[in-house]
Design an enzyme around this catalytic site. Structure first.
Site, PDB file in Angstrom:
ATOM      1  N   HIS A 354       3.014  -4.892  -1.672  1.00  0.00           N
ATOM      2  CA  HIS A 354       1.860  -4.394  -0.907  1.00  0.00           C
ATOM      3  C   HIS A 354       1.856  -5.067   0.465  1.00  0.00           C
ATOM      4  CE1 HIS A 354      -2.002  -2.303  -0.650  1.00  0.00           C
ATOM      5  NE2 HIS A 354      -2.292  -3.279   0.189  1.00  0.00           N
ATOM      6  N   ALA A 355       1.790  -4.252   1.516  1.00  0.00           N
ATOM      7  CA  ALA A 355       1.949  -4.785   2.876  1.00  0.00           C
ATOM      8  C   ALA A 355       0.875  -5.819   3.211  1.00  0.00           C
ATOM      9  CB  ALA A 355       1.879  -3.637   3.879  1.00  0.00           C
ATOM     10  N   HIS A 384      -0.837  -1.033  11.516  1.00  0.00           N
ATOM     11  CA  HIS A 384      -1.981  -1.681  10.847  1.00  0.00           C
ATOM     12  C   HIS A 384      -1.730  -3.187  10.711  1.00  0.00           C
ATOM     13  CE1 HIS A 384      -5.256  -1.996   7.781  1.00  0.00           C
ATOM     14  NE2 HIS A 384      -4.493  -2.979   7.349  1.00  0.00           N
ATOM     15  N   GLU A 385      -0.566  -3.531  10.195  1.00  0.00           N
ATOM     16  CA  GLU A 385      -0.263  -4.948   9.953  1.00  0.00           C
ATOM     17  C   GLU A 385      -0.171  -5.724  11.262  1.00  0.00           C
ATOM     18  OE1 GLU A 385      -0.657  -6.077   7.125  1.00  0.00           O
ATOM     19  OE2 GLU A 385      -0.629  -4.182   6.040  1.00  0.00           O
ATOM     20  N   HIS A 388      -3.384  -6.942  12.592  1.00  0.00           N
ATOM     21  CA  HIS A 388      -3.831  -8.229  12.040  1.00  0.00           C
ATOM     22  C   HIS A 388      -3.200  -9.385  12.805  1.00  0.00           C
ATOM     23  CE1 HIS A 388      -5.984  -6.578   8.664  1.00  0.00           C
ATOM     24  NE2 HIS A 388      -4.925  -6.116   8.042  1.00  0.00           N
ATOM     25  N   GLU A 412      -9.382  -4.975   9.823  1.00  0.00           N
ATOM     26  CA  GLU A 412      -8.649  -3.817   9.297  1.00  0.00           C
ATOM     27  C   GLU A 412      -8.549  -2.676  10.304  1.00  0.00           C
ATOM     28  OE1 GLU A 412      -7.022  -4.196   6.694  1.00  0.00           O
ATOM     29  OE2 GLU A 412      -7.978  -6.056   6.040  1.00  0.00           O
ATOM     30  N   HIS A 512      -5.877  -4.481  -4.834  1.00  0.00           N
ATOM     31  CA  HIS A 512      -6.963  -5.346  -4.375  1.00  0.00           C
ATOM     32  C   HIS A 512      -7.852  -5.875  -5.498  1.00  0.00           C
ATOM     33  CE1 HIS A 512      -5.463  -2.921  -1.109  1.00  0.00           C
ATOM     34  NE2 HIS A 512      -5.949  -3.789  -0.246  1.00  0.00           N
ATOM     35  N   TYR A 522     -12.347  -1.816   4.270  1.00  0.00           N
ATOM     36  CA  TYR A 522     -11.556  -0.638   4.656  1.00  0.00           C
ATOM     37  C   TYR A 522     -12.446   0.567   4.922  1.00  0.00           C
ATOM     38  CZ  TYR A 522      -7.833  -3.571   2.777  1.00  0.00           C
ATOM     39  OH  TYR A 522      -6.974  -4.606   2.528  1.00  0.00           O
TER      40      TYR A 522
HETATM   41  O1  X8Z Z   1      -4.280  -2.868   1.847  1.00  0.00           O
HETATM   42  C1  X8Z Z   1      -4.207  -2.268   2.896  1.00  0.00           C
HETATM   43  C2  X8Z Z   1      -3.284  -2.757   3.997  1.00  0.00           C
HETATM   44  C3  X8Z Z   1      -3.189  -4.222   4.050  1.00  0.00           C
HETATM   45  S1  X8Z Z   1      -4.670  -4.962   4.549  1.00  0.00           S
HETATM   46  C4  X8Z Z   1      -1.900  -2.192   3.797  1.00  0.00           C
HETATM   47  N1  X8Z Z   1      -4.885  -1.103   3.067  1.00  0.00           N
HETATM   48  C5  X8Z Z   1      -5.740  -0.544   2.021  1.00  0.00           C
HETATM   49  C6  X8Z Z   1      -4.921  -0.048   0.845  1.00  0.00           C
HETATM   50  O2  X8Z Z   1      -3.704   0.066   0.955  1.00  0.00           O
HETATM   51  O3  X8Z Z   1      -5.514   0.247  -0.198  1.00  0.00           O
HETATM   52  C7  X8Z Z   1      -4.926  -0.315   4.283  1.00  0.00           C
HETATM   53  C8  X8Z Z   1      -5.841   0.829   4.016  1.00  0.00           C
HETATM   54  C9  X8Z Z   1      -6.469   0.595   2.668  1.00  0.00           C
HETATM   55 ZN    ZN Z   2      -5.074  -4.734   6.479  1.00  0.00          ZN
END
Ligand code: X8Z
Ligand code: ZN
Length: 613
Positions: A354-355, A384-385, A388, A412, A512, A522
């Protein structure tokens, strides 16, 4: 650095510093110390903050290194190291948070008060003061994170699929049974998380209570420069603003899915089966754009195709995204970013794919960790990254307590704001696209964007609605899964494709939850990024509709953005917002304005259909 934000879990963006203080923290001594005084004063508070800052800085590097290595190399040993170092850090931060509370009734300057508040709210999962319980929580947290990172779906011993592989197939397959198999297979990874999650909730709730909050959820809601209840109401109000657009999109997409899979499988008056939307969690739907592409309005290209045709590789995608930021006047990323980041999925070991974006030293040691594939979606996640990372670097001069974003939605939103400027005009500027699609194709582009940005909104909201109720015990372990699916139906209008039981733990199949990253950020980010985009487009002198605007090369927009980023969390988020938008309140008018032409199109398409579920 800094921050208080992070928890024992790997935050999706990681601040090194705050966290650090644990090992070397000592009770203040002699008459230097605040605690020895009968009457505490501002001076005592400043001294306490100074000492806290020093100890935090000392510890954090170690914890962040351990977490980085664990995320890049998930083994028994790296898990143990993270559990150990995190436990120390958390114990130290908890101690400091309790000490900070001693100043609750002392008259202090606003700034000193703010720093103490940030310190009290620093942890995502506060632990109890009791050492054993603290260690237990740290162990459980690390186990959960490892379980997700190692998760795979194995048809048999020899053929296992990673989430990246499953996701790639779910993006393109239109085979109902195949999609069902992948969906069900992946959700199996979460079953063993259930008892660990229960344990985690119990332990962290105790920690939150000891700090004076009713539960951990209420602590999470207290981080927004307003009373916790007002924040919950603010969210509801934002949701009400965007809900009609979501419902129109849902109605249209459901009708189109019915054409492909048949109305028996996609009943036209009920929720959509959750495995048909091109994404494991049905949180973004752009992978099924082909199914809903407006006739005669298809722009005639897709970004994945353009990147492939131009032979972009993973590194080039990152460099291209970095260039967007530097075109706006931001300094380039240091060489160490390229030396130390992880861009591709290693073939032979478990990594947390997960990024995420990291600042290991709260200064310039910035990195991302991401299993990049050459797709348009990945290109946008890279932006997105990097958002940050540029934020982290911009606030590095702030005191450690303020080394975080104005509120977590801001963090975010930054990279996504930049990605909104990846328009056909921009793609032409950088040589990826030869000819601009005619304006009559805008509906196709807006549809693609809405399938990500509008489809996401209810998911962005419901994850923490579930968690808040779990923390407050309105949802109990006997109902974990049932309540999850009730919320998914209520907000998203989707349902599980097969019967679920309380043996399953479907929330755990989303990063998450085992990763303990709060999710409301988000939802906020999806509202904020359109506000930022609209305001920065004005600053850049854009005269076109906002969905066509790109702030590429605009030093004016970059300067404004940077001024907000540099503030960190030193001022309430309302003030930070006003530095860009001129307004002190979040509102959804920008996202609605952006998609106004699409709303009109959807209204037309939905005529005669029965919407809702
Ligand atoms: O988790 C993330 C990023 C890292 S902060 C890739 N996002 C959420 C997800 O993937 O569920 C970005 C949008 C929503
Ligand atoms: Zn993020």
């Amino acid at each position: 650095m800094k921050i208080i934000t992070s928890s024992r879990l790997l935050p999706v963006f990681v601040f090194a510093s705050l966290i650090a203080f644990a090992d070397h923290h000592q009770e203040p001594e002699g008459n230097r110390t605040a605690s020895s005084r009968d009457e505490l004063t501002e001076k005592d508070a400043l001294l306490f903050l100074q000492e806290s800052e020093l100890s935090l800085k000392k510890l954090s590097k170690k914890v962040n290194r351990a977490k980085w290595i664990h995320a890049n190399f998930i083994t028994y040993d790296t898990s143990s190291l993270v559990a150990e170092t995190s436990a120390k850090k958390t114990a130290a931060v908890v101690r400091l948070a309790h000490e900070a509370a001693r100043f609750n009734n002392i008259e202090l300057s606003d700034d000193t008060r703010r720093k103490l508040e940030k310190l009290k709210l620093a942890l995502t999962l506060p632990s109890p003061m009791d050492d054993e319980k603290n260690n237990e929580l740290s162990g459980v947290t690390t186990q959960l994170s490892s379980l997700y990172g190692k998760g795979k779906y194995c048809r048999d011993e020899k053929s296992c699929l990673s989430l990246s592989e499953i996701s790639a197939t779910m993006a393109t397959s239109r085979n109902y049974e195949e999609l069902m198999e992948l969906w069900t297979g992946w959700h199996e990874i979460a079953k063993p998380m259930r008892p660990l999650y229960m344990q985690e909730v119990n332990l962290t709730n105790q920690g939150a209570k000891e700090l004076g909050y009713t539960d951990t959820g209420s602590m999470w809601r207290s981080k927004y420069d307003m009373p916790a209840d007002d924040f919950a109401r603010e969210l509801e109000q934002l949701w009400r603003q965007v809900q009609p657009l979501y419902q129109s999109l849902h109605c249209h997409v459901r009708a189109k899915l019915g054409e492909i899979y048949g109305d028996e499988r996609v009943p036209q008056d009920g929720p959509i089966p959750a495995h048909l939307l091109g994404n494991m969690w049905a949180q973004i739907w752009s992978n099924i754009y082909d199914i809903v592409a407006p006739e005669q309005a298809d722009p005639g290209y897709d970004l994945t195709g353009l990147l492939t045709q131009h032979n972009y590789n993973e590194l080039e995608m990152v460099k291209r995204a970095e260039k967007f930021f530097t075109s706006m006047g931001f300094a380039p990323l240091p060489d160490s970013f390229y030396e130390r980041s992880l861009f591709t999925k290693p073939r032979d070991r478990d990594v947390q794919c997960h990024a995420s974006a990291w600042s290991l030293d709260s200064k310039d040691d910035l990195r991302i960790k991401m299993c990049i594939r050459v797709t348009g979606k990945a290109f946008s996640i890279i932006h997105h990254e990097l958002g940050h990372n540029f934020y982290q670097r911009a606030y590095k001069k702030q005191p450690v307590f303020y080394q975080q974003s104005a509120n977590d939605g801001f963090h975010e939103a930054v990279g996504d704001t930049i990605a909104l400027s990846v328009t056909p005009g921009y793609l032409q500027d950088i040589g990826l696209l030869d000819e601009l699609p005619d304006a009559s194709k805008d509906i196709g582009l807006l549809m693609q964007m809405a399938l990500d940005k509008i489809a996401f909104l209810p998911f962005g909201l419901l994850v923490d609605q579930w968690r808040w109720q779990v923390f407050s015990a309105e949802i109990t372990p006997e109902n974990y899964n049932k309540a999850w699916w009730e919320l998914r139906k209520k907000y998203q209008g989707v349902e599980a494709p097969v019967a679920r039981t309380e043996e399953h733990f479907d929330p755990g199949a989303k990063y998450h939850i085992p990763g303990n990253t709060p999710y409301t950020r988000y939802f906020l980010s999806h509202i904020l990024q359109f506000e930022f985009h609209r305001a920065l487009c004005d600053i850049a002198g854009n005269k076109e509709a906002i969905h066509r605007c790109s702030i590429y090369n605009s030093k004016e927009a970059g300067g404004h953005l940077n001024r907000m980023l540099e503030m960190g969390s030193s001022r309430p988020w309302q003030e930070a917002l006003a530095t860009i938008t001129g307004k002190h309140e979040m509102d959804a008018s920008a996202i609605l304005e952006y998609f106004a032409p699409l709303q009109e199109y959807l209204d037309e398409q939905n005529k005669g259909r029965q919407c809702g579920w």
